[in-house]
Design an enzyme around this catalytic site. Sequence first.
Site, PDB file in Angstrom:
ATOM      1  N   THR A   1       0.851  -1.196   0.000  1.00 46.18           N
ATOM      2  CA  THR A   1       0.000   0.000   0.000  1.00 46.18           C
ATOM      3  C   THR A   1       0.885   1.244   0.000  1.00 46.18           C
ATOM      4  O   THR A   1       2.078   1.168  -0.306  1.00 46.18           O
ATOM      5  CB  THR A   1      -1.003  -0.031   1.174  1.00 46.18           C
ATOM      6  OG1 THR A   1      -1.953   1.013   1.001  1.00 46.18           O
ATOM      7  CG2 THR A   1      -0.320   0.129   2.531  1.00 46.18           C
ATOM      8  N   ASN A   2       0.317   2.405   0.310  1.00 48.17           N
ATOM      9  CA  ASN A   2       1.069   3.667   0.309  1.00 48.17           C
ATOM     10  C   ASN A   2       0.617   4.526   1.476  1.00 48.17           C
ATOM     11  O   ASN A   2      -0.219   4.109   2.274  1.00 48.17           O
ATOM     12  CB  ASN A   2       0.874   4.378  -1.035  1.00 48.17           C
ATOM     13  CG  ASN A   2      -0.597   4.638  -1.314  1.00 48.17           C
ATOM     14  OD1 ASN A   2      -1.259   5.383  -0.623  1.00 48.17           O
ATOM     15  ND2 ASN A   2      -1.135   3.975  -2.348  1.00 48.17           N
ATOM     16  N   ASP A   3       1.159   5.731   1.573  1.00 46.71           N
ATOM     17  CA  ASP A   3       0.955   6.579   2.753  1.00 46.71           C
ATOM     18  C   ASP A   3      -0.344   7.391   2.761  1.00 46.71           C
ATOM     19  O   ASP A   3      -0.563   8.165   3.679  1.00 46.71           O
ATOM     20  CB  ASP A   3       2.115   7.578   2.876  1.00 46.71           C
ATOM     21  CG  ASP A   3       3.331   6.939   3.522  1.00 46.71           C
ATOM     22  OD1 ASP A   3       3.160   6.014   4.332  1.00 46.71           O
ATOM     23  OD2 ASP A   3       4.455   7.387   3.203  1.00 46.71           O
ATOM     24  N   SER A   4      -1.187   7.227   1.753  1.00 42.93           N
ATOM     25  CA  SER A   4      -2.402   8.047   1.721  1.00 42.93           C
ATOM     26  C   SER A   4      -3.307   7.750   2.917  1.00 42.93           C
ATOM     27  O   SER A   4      -3.577   6.600   3.231  1.00 42.93           O
ATOM     28  CB  SER A   4      -3.177   7.779   0.431  1.00 42.93           C
ATOM     29  OG  SER A   4      -4.436   8.403   0.500  1.00 42.93           O
TER      30      SER A   4
ATOM     31  N   ALA B   1      -5.306   7.265  -3.685  1.00 44.09           N
ATOM     32  CA  ALA B   1      -3.957   6.925  -4.153  1.00 44.09           C
ATOM     33  C   ALA B   1      -4.026   5.463  -4.605  1.00 44.09           C
ATOM     34  O   ALA B   1      -3.851   4.538  -3.812  1.00 44.09           O
ATOM     35  CB  ALA B   1      -2.936   7.115  -3.049  1.00 44.09           C
TER      36      ALA B   1
END
Length: 221
Positions: free
Chosen positions: A33-36, A99
């Site tokens: 996943t990512n930091d959103s 994101a």
Amino acid sequence: AALATSDQYLRGVKVLVTAGGTRERLDPVRYLTNDSSGKMGTALANAAAAAGAKVTLITTAHQVTLPAVEVEKVETAEQMNAEVQARFDQTDIVLMAAAVADYRPREVASSKLKKTGDQGLTLDLVQNPDILAALGASKTHQFVAGFAAETNDLLQNAQAKLARKQADMLIANRVGKGLGFNRDDNAVTLLQPGQAPIELAQAPKLELAQQILRRIQEVRA
Ligand code: CTP
Ligand code: CA
């Protein structure tokens, strides 16, 4: 109080918002996943609902929404894509604040991956569908807006995305070193085809959301 508005400038308008970082599964207990945080998308959904819109929020995030916002929880980019596509015909404004992970594992293991020996691991990833580009290519009456979070060459990258994805607006924001993801404040630049960029000064995400939605409604009117 920040949401209280007697000005129902989106009364009856159907707004679809995506929020949060998608989670792309490797196995039953692991994902990429990512930091959103989903804060900007959730702020847009809440601001639109407060202004009288009929809002659906398709999200991976756990953020507080107004009761009037219909929330659809998803995990992966493919699930988000399906939920967006299913509603696009009956939508007036789409805001792709999510994101979306660019890649997902080619295979999702049905049981937990185990180590073998002392070797490293190479992941085999395939590209996810570009949800925004597909909307831009197939829109009829809809106003389609995307976001571009960039660490470098913000406006050049965002202008290129506006054109490539045939969006009606690209909302550009700088990320990295105390900016952007998982914060309550943001500062953005609105890009539209053939228009001078509009800079919105640093403000709480809910206030920026209201400014963005007012601008969109002006353009649509
Ligand atoms: N987006 C999307 N589907 C994807 C990737 C991105 O709908 N598979 C949307 C995002 O929600 C955002 C916009 O496209 O509104 C720009 O996302 P961004 O990640 O900045 O653009 P990419 O085309 O993925 O380019 P890159 O990450 O290589 O800069
Ligand atoms: Ca991307």
